[in-house]
Each structure stands twice: as structure tokens, then as C-alpha cells.
Design a protein around this motif. Structure first.
Motif, PDB file in Angstrom:
ATOM      1  N   ALA A   1      48.443 -75.093 -74.989  1.00 25.22           N
ATOM      2  CA  ALA A   1      49.053 -74.017 -74.199  1.00 25.22           C
ATOM      3  C   ALA A   1      50.485 -74.377 -73.818  1.00 25.22           C
ATOM      4  O   ALA A   1      51.378 -73.525 -73.867  1.00 25.22           O
ATOM      5  CB  ALA A   1      48.222 -73.738 -72.950  1.00 25.22           C
ATOM      6  N   ARG A   2      50.718 -75.629 -73.459  1.00 24.51           N
ATOM      7  CA  ARG A   2      52.055 -76.072 -73.052  1.00 24.51           C
ATOM      8  C   ARG A   2      53.043 -76.012 -74.218  1.00 24.51           C
ATOM      9  O   ARG A   2      54.205 -75.670 -74.044  1.00 24.51           O
ATOM     10  CB  ARG A   2      51.995 -77.497 -72.511  1.00 24.51           C
ATOM     11  CG  ARG A   2      51.401 -77.612 -71.141  1.00 24.51           C
ATOM     12  CD  ARG A   2      51.080 -79.062 -70.786  1.00 24.51           C
ATOM     13  NE  ARG A   2      52.185 -79.982 -70.890  1.00 24.51           N
ATOM     14  CZ  ARG A   2      52.812 -80.537 -69.853  1.00 24.51           C
ATOM     15  NH1 ARG A   2      52.437 -80.254 -68.621  1.00 24.51           N
ATOM     16  NH2 ARG A   2      53.799 -81.393 -70.031  1.00 24.51           N
TER      17      ARG A   2
ATOM     18  N   PRO B   1      53.081 -71.544 -75.686  1.00 24.93           N
ATOM     19  CA  PRO B   1      52.651 -70.549 -74.700  1.00 24.93           C
ATOM     20  C   PRO B   1      52.528 -69.134 -75.267  1.00 24.93           C
ATOM     21  O   PRO B   1      51.682 -68.359 -74.807  1.00 24.93           O
ATOM     22  CB  PRO B   1      53.708 -70.638 -73.602  1.00 24.93           C
ATOM     23  CG  PRO B   1      54.858 -71.367 -74.195  1.00 24.93           C
ATOM     24  CD  PRO B   1      54.325 -72.208 -75.297  1.00 24.93           C
TER      25      PRO B   1
ATOM     26  N   TYR C   1      49.114 -68.619 -76.600  1.00 22.47           N
ATOM     27  CA  TYR C   1      48.168 -68.407 -75.495  1.00 22.47           C
ATOM     28  C   TYR C   1      48.326 -67.031 -74.877  1.00 22.47           C
ATOM     29  O   TYR C   1      47.348 -66.415 -74.447  1.00 22.47           O
ATOM     30  CB  TYR C   1      48.272 -69.522 -74.450  1.00 22.47           C
ATOM     31  CG  TYR C   1      47.081 -70.431 -74.540  1.00 22.47           C
ATOM     32  CD1 TYR C   1      45.990 -70.240 -73.708  1.00 22.47           C
ATOM     33  CD2 TYR C   1      47.026 -71.440 -75.487  1.00 22.47           C
ATOM     34  CE1 TYR C   1      44.877 -71.036 -73.816  1.00 22.47           C
ATOM     35  CE2 TYR C   1      45.914 -72.243 -75.599  1.00 22.47           C
ATOM     36  CZ  TYR C   1      44.838 -72.037 -74.767  1.00 22.47           C
ATOM     37  OH  TYR C   1      43.725 -72.815 -74.882  1.00 22.47           O
TER      38      TYR C   1
ATOM     39  N   ALA D   1      49.754 -63.611 -65.859  1.00 22.34           N
ATOM     40  CA  ALA D   1      49.693 -64.828 -66.677  1.00 22.34           C
ATOM     41  C   ALA D   1      50.297 -64.580 -68.057  1.00 22.34           C
ATOM     42  O   ALA D   1      51.005 -65.446 -68.593  1.00 22.34           O
ATOM     43  CB  ALA D   1      48.250 -65.302 -66.800  1.00 22.34           C
TER      44      ALA D   1
ATOM     45  N   LEU E   1      53.461 -66.570 -69.639  1.00 21.26           N
ATOM     46  CA  LEU E   1      53.405 -67.270 -70.929  1.00 21.26           C
ATOM     47  C   LEU E   1      54.448 -66.744 -71.914  1.00 21.26           C
ATOM     48  O   LEU E   1      54.910 -67.479 -72.785  1.00 21.26           O
ATOM     49  CB  LEU E   1      52.001 -67.152 -71.525  1.00 21.26           C
ATOM     50  CG  LEU E   1      50.927 -67.940 -70.786  1.00 21.26           C
ATOM     51  CD1 LEU E   1      49.535 -67.513 -71.250  1.00 21.26           C
ATOM     52  CD2 LEU E   1      51.124 -69.440 -70.958  1.00 21.26           C
TER      53      LEU E   1
ATOM     54  N   LEU F   1      45.159 -70.750 -66.171  1.00 20.85           N
ATOM     55  CA  LEU F   1      46.354 -69.951 -66.405  1.00 20.85           C
ATOM     56  C   LEU F   1      46.335 -68.647 -65.614  1.00 20.85           C
ATOM     57  O   LEU F   1      47.337 -68.255 -65.022  1.00 20.85           O
ATOM     58  CB  LEU F   1      46.513 -69.642 -67.896  1.00 20.85           C
ATOM     59  CG  LEU F   1      46.931 -70.804 -68.780  1.00 20.85           C
ATOM     60  CD1 LEU F   1      46.786 -70.434 -70.251  1.00 20.85           C
ATOM     61  CD2 LEU F   1      48.366 -71.210 -68.472  1.00 20.85           C
TER      62      LEU F   1
ATOM     63  N   ARG G   1      49.604 -69.732 -57.448  1.00 22.79           N
ATOM     64  CA  ARG G   1      49.439 -70.019 -58.886  1.00 22.79           C
ATOM     65  C   ARG G   1      49.629 -71.513 -59.156  1.00 22.79           C
ATOM     66  O   ARG G   1      50.186 -71.936 -60.166  1.00 22.79           O
ATOM     67  CB  ARG G   1      50.389 -69.194 -59.751  1.00 22.79           C
ATOM     68  CG  ARG G   1      50.278 -67.685 -59.558  1.00 22.79           C
ATOM     69  CD  ARG G   1      48.906 -67.142 -59.910  1.00 22.79           C
ATOM     70  NE  ARG G   1      48.937 -65.685 -59.945  1.00 22.79           N
ATOM     71  CZ  ARG G   1      48.021 -64.901 -59.405  1.00 22.79           C
ATOM     72  NH1 ARG G   1      46.973 -65.423 -58.794  1.00 22.79           N
ATOM     73  NH2 ARG G   1      48.124 -63.594 -59.492  1.00 22.79           N
TER      74      ARG G   1
ATOM     75  N   ARG H   1      48.337 -73.035 -62.520  1.00 24.00           N
ATOM     76  CA  ARG H   1      49.242 -72.720 -63.631  1.00 24.00           C
ATOM     77  C   ARG H   1      50.483 -73.605 -63.561  1.00 24.00           C
ATOM     78  O   ARG H   1      50.955 -74.129 -64.577  1.00 24.00           O
ATOM     79  CB  ARG H   1      49.626 -71.244 -63.554  1.00 24.00           C
ATOM     80  CG  ARG H   1      50.443 -70.754 -64.720  1.00 24.00           C
ATOM     81  CD  ARG H   1      50.939 -69.334 -64.518  1.00 24.00           C
ATOM     82  NE  ARG H   1      49.870 -68.404 -64.233  1.00 24.00           N
ATOM     83  CZ  ARG H   1      50.064 -67.230 -63.636  1.00 24.00           C
ATOM     84  NH1 ARG H   1      51.283 -66.859 -63.264  1.00 24.00           N
ATOM     85  NH2 ARG H   1      49.053 -66.419 -63.408  1.00 24.00           N
TER      86      ARG H   1
END
Length: 189
Positions: free
Chosen positions: A19-20, A23, A26, A62, A66, A141, A149, A152
Motif C-alpha cells: 500500500a505504501r 497507493p 490500493y 481513504a 490514496l 486505511l 485517522r 492511516r
């Protein structure tokens, strides 16, 4: 001898790393979940419907995050962090809790101090009720019901380079997964 990290624990860290690094990929995965919402009820196929606090609004937020966040570097799995996370998950699960506070009132940094040495930053996320690594990451996320958040933010903090996940059965939620992050951690043993 400490327990070896499970495939699930390793998969959680890999999913977070994915995910990092990507993004936008995702964001696409989250978009595919929009049709599973009916108001605040999240009806994932094959799962018991989940009553959320914010409904699709948190998911949409989210997705926007992303789509605009700069990719962060990958996370490296750290067995020492995983051990600390698993110990905390076992405590939480056996007592039916969801808290960053340990039995003795300790927080993540103090618990890590007992097992080794970290550099300058640590953080901790907790996921409950998910036994699929990708869904753990999606839960973190979306961060439903968490105004800051914080989950996240921890997941995408570019200053945190290592992570370890620890999972355990939970008396109320079935599964609890604790993720400990650090900018560097060396276990004493």
C-alpha cells in the motif's frame, strides 16, 4: 525461544508495504468496495455485515487520500517488532480489550524497550475482527470512527521503515492484530 512469525503476520506487513509503495493500486481496491455499502452497513461477500460509524464516507476519504499521497518507502519486516506486537495481541485477546495500554500501563515504546532498542520513532496500530491480511490493511486505511485517522497516518509515515505484526485470538472480535512500527529496532535476543 520466541515463536516464529506466522505467514499471516508476515503477510500483513507485506500488504502494508504494498500500500505504501503503490497507493493508487490500493485506491482501486477500495473503489471496488463502494458497492458493498448500504448506508452504514458494510456487506462484504461471505462475511457477517459490519455496522460502521461513517459508512461509505470514510471509504471515499481513504480513496481520496490514496489518490493524492506520495508513495512512502517499503516496510521491512522485523521479527523483534513482531514479537512485541504478538505479546500485546495475546494480552488484548485474552482480556477482550482493544487498547495501546499494556497490563502494567505501558505503551508501545515501553514494551519495545523491554525487548530491544529502537531509534527515535515508534508507532502502533491495532486491527480487530479481520483474519485476512489485505482486509487488515483496508481497515487501517479506512480508519472508520477514528477522527484523527491515526492508523492511516502511521501506516504511511515515511519515517517508519520497519514493522512487525502479531496476531492472536480475541474473545470478542475473533482476531486481533497489533502492528508495531519503528524507524529502526534491534532485539536484545
Amino acid at each position: 525461544m520466541p515463536e516464529r512469525p506466522t505467514a499471516f503476520e508476515r503477510a500483513v506487513v507485506q500488504e502494508m508495504s504494498d500500500a505504501r509503495v503503490a497507493p493508487l493500486v490500493y485506491a482501486g481496491r477500495l473503489k471496488a468496495l463502494r458497492s458493498d455499502f448500504e448506508g452504514t452497513l458494510w456487506r462484504l461477500p461471505g462475511k457477517i455485515p459490519l455496522r460502521t460509524q461513517e459508512g461509505v464516507a470514510a471509504l471515499d476519504e481513504a480513496i481520496r487520500f490514496l489518490e493524492t499521497v506520495r508513495p512512502a518507502g517499503p516496510l521491512r519486516f522485523n521479527a523483534g517488532l513482531a514479537r512485541a506486537a504478538r505479546q500485546h495481541a495475546q494480552y488484548l485477546g485474552s482480556h477482550g480489550l482493544l487498547s495501546h495500554q499494556g497490563a502494567d500501563g505501558s505503551g508501545p515504546a515501553a514494551r519495545l524497550d523491554r525487548l530491544g532498542h529502537w531509534n527515535t520513532r515508534v508507532a502502533e496500530n491495532i486491527s480487530a475482527g479481520e483474519d485476512d491480511a489485505r482486509m487488515v490493511v483496508i481497515q487501517l486505511l479506512v480508519d472508520d470512527g477514528v477522527p484523527s485517522r491515526g492508523h492511516r497516518k502511521n501506516l504511511f509515515n515515511p519515517d517508519l521503515h520497519q514493522a512487525g505484526a502479531g496476531a492472536a485470538p480475541h474473545t470478542e472480535y475473533g482476531t486481533v492484530c497489533v502492528i508495531d512500527y519503528a524507524d529502526g529496532f534491534v532485539a536484545d535476543r
